[in-house]
Design an enzyme around this catalytic site. Sequence first.
Site, PDB file in Angstrom:
ATOM      1  CG  ASP A   1       3.738  -8.578   7.458  1.00  0.00           C
ATOM      2  OD1 ASP A   1       4.506  -7.664   7.833  1.00  0.00           O
ATOM      3  OD2 ASP A   1       3.033  -8.511   6.423  1.00  0.00           O
TER       4      ASP A   1
ATOM      5  CE  LYS B   1       3.160   0.217   6.332  1.00  0.00           C
ATOM      6  NZ  LYS B   1       2.325  -0.946   6.185  1.00  0.00           N
TER       7      LYS B   1
ATOM      8  CE1 TYR C   1      -1.313  -5.481   0.141  1.00  0.00           C
ATOM      9  CE2 TYR C   1      -0.100  -4.056   1.639  1.00  0.00           C
ATOM     10  CZ  TYR C   1      -0.367  -4.481   0.358  1.00  0.00           C
ATOM     11  OH  TYR C   1       0.294  -3.921  -0.711  1.00  0.00           O
TER      12      TYR C   1
HETATM   13  C1  LIG Z   1       2.409  -1.872   4.822  1.00  0.00           C
HETATM   14  C2  LIG Z   1       2.441  -3.321   4.998  1.00  0.00           C
HETATM   15  C3  LIG Z   1       3.097  -4.177   4.077  1.00  0.00           C
HETATM   16  C4  LIG Z   1       3.651  -3.681   2.780  1.00  0.00           C
HETATM   17  O1  LIG Z   1       4.718  -2.806   2.973  1.00  0.00           O
HETATM   18  P1  LIG Z   1       5.157  -1.862   1.732  1.00  0.00           P
HETATM   19  O2  LIG Z   1       6.360  -1.156   2.259  1.00  0.00           O
HETATM   20  O3  LIG Z   1       3.987  -0.973   1.453  1.00  0.00           O
HETATM   21  O4  LIG Z   1       5.461  -2.755   0.593  1.00  0.00           O
HETATM   22  C5  LIG Z   1       3.215  -5.519   4.384  1.00  0.00           C
HETATM   23  N1  LIG Z   1       2.702  -6.011   5.513  1.00  0.00           N
HETATM   24  C6  LIG Z   1       2.059  -5.242   6.411  1.00  0.00           C
HETATM   25  C7  LIG Z   1       1.520  -5.858   7.663  1.00  0.00           C
HETATM   26  C8  LIG Z   1       1.884  -3.881   6.169  1.00  0.00           C
HETATM   27  O5  LIG Z   1       1.199  -3.133   7.038  1.00  0.00           O
END
Ligand SMILES: *Cc1c(COP(=O)(O)O)cnc(C)c1O
Length: 429
Positions: free
Chosen positions: A238, A266, A143
């Site tokens: 990512d 995060k 994701y």
């Molecule tokens: C949480 C997450 C996202 C999205 O981040 P948001 O701040 O919720 O838009 C994208 N990539 C990864 C790997 C994630 O865990």
Amino acid sequence: MATSAQEWWERAQRVIPGGVNSPVRSFKNVGGAPFLVRSGRGAYVTTEDGRTLVDYVMSWGPLLLGHAHPAVVEAASKAAADGLSFGAPTVAEVELAEMLCGALPGFDVVRMVNSGTEATMSALRVARAATGRSKVVKFTGCYHGHHDSLLIRAGSGAATFGVPDSAGVPERLAELTMTVPYNDLGAVRQVFREWGPEIAAVIVEPVAGNMGTVLPVPGFLEGLRQVTAEAGALLVLDEVMTGFRVAWGGAQVRYGIRPDLTCLAKVIGGGLPVAAYGGRRELMELVAPLGPVYQAGTLSGNPVGMAAGLAQLRTVGGPAFYGPLEDAAQALGRGLEEAARRHGVALSTVVAGGMLSVFFAEAAPVNFDEVARTDDRAFRRFFHALLDEGIFWPPSPYETAFVSSAHDPAVVEKTLAAAERAFTVVAAG
Ligand SMILES: *Cc1c(COP(=O)(O)O)cnc(C)c1O
């Protein structure tokens, strides 16, 4: 009379879609109504109906030091008192950018944004601009946020063209995103043989965390680095979840992979909406105002967010933090496996730094199809039985649990005692 927690939940559902501002919070994957949270401290949250729970959701990853860590709260409060937002440069932005560039081999230059979604969206734009190509490759079960180019899942059969994973995403856009199984380097090579000259980038979670925690098999990340370099495509890591979560810096440090572009969010915001994307200098110099790639943000580099992120990372301090963190996660994982075995329940756990997943299966999955074959009915029973015992586990078999430095041995012990009783319920079927 005071409004009860139940009444608040009913009011929420009248004015917010499904009562929640992000779908997983609704408990749709496990059934039942979610609770509203009143406050959090350390490893615990207190709900509006007055229960105190051990928390393994931890805001879905940002809270590496636990809830309301005094150093983070104090720094954010102090910054807030000096003004909430300016829309002009501040010292804190420079300090956080320097810290990130110092910790991540993949960062020469970094731009702050407000969410992980924004970070991956912007990184892809840079990759497309830098290569003059439009296709991207992603992995099933990874994701990357909810923007149109990456809200794509695998098409049917052997087709590699993606199809929209959400209503409202145009099929013609989905066709630009190719989807292959995680950990399948052969499938990646095949896509490159067919479409190589059109592929701008491969984007990957270097440790997958959005289908539960799935580790990269040896050689997978190295292979992606090699295939993309040979084809003139970019490798985008990512690290929104893994950044400062599986190692100081992130998975690129843990596995020794140097990407072209990296996305963070995060942990780097300490619980506030902070994210970043960055990479090699010549790529990031394509971004406005230096170059032709437009990307902007009214609240980007927000001083309160910068202060919270800096305070959290300064308190973490460096690589030495991650040994004890992973030890705690391993102790919990091992304990859960042993408890499950005592009850005749098939369970495997996967740990990377402060990430932990339980899979109701004999062996740890290596891709999304294997995750999808785990026993989600057993997971639902496990989730509710744990919640009855005062433990808040992520409400979906496809989510990772997060261990913070506040999850000390006493918290782990308490969790294992609760799990012992929960597995009785799971085993009863
Ligand atoms: C949480 C997450 C996202 C999205 O981040 P948001 O701040 O919720 O838009 C994208 N990539 C990864 C790997 C994630 O865990």
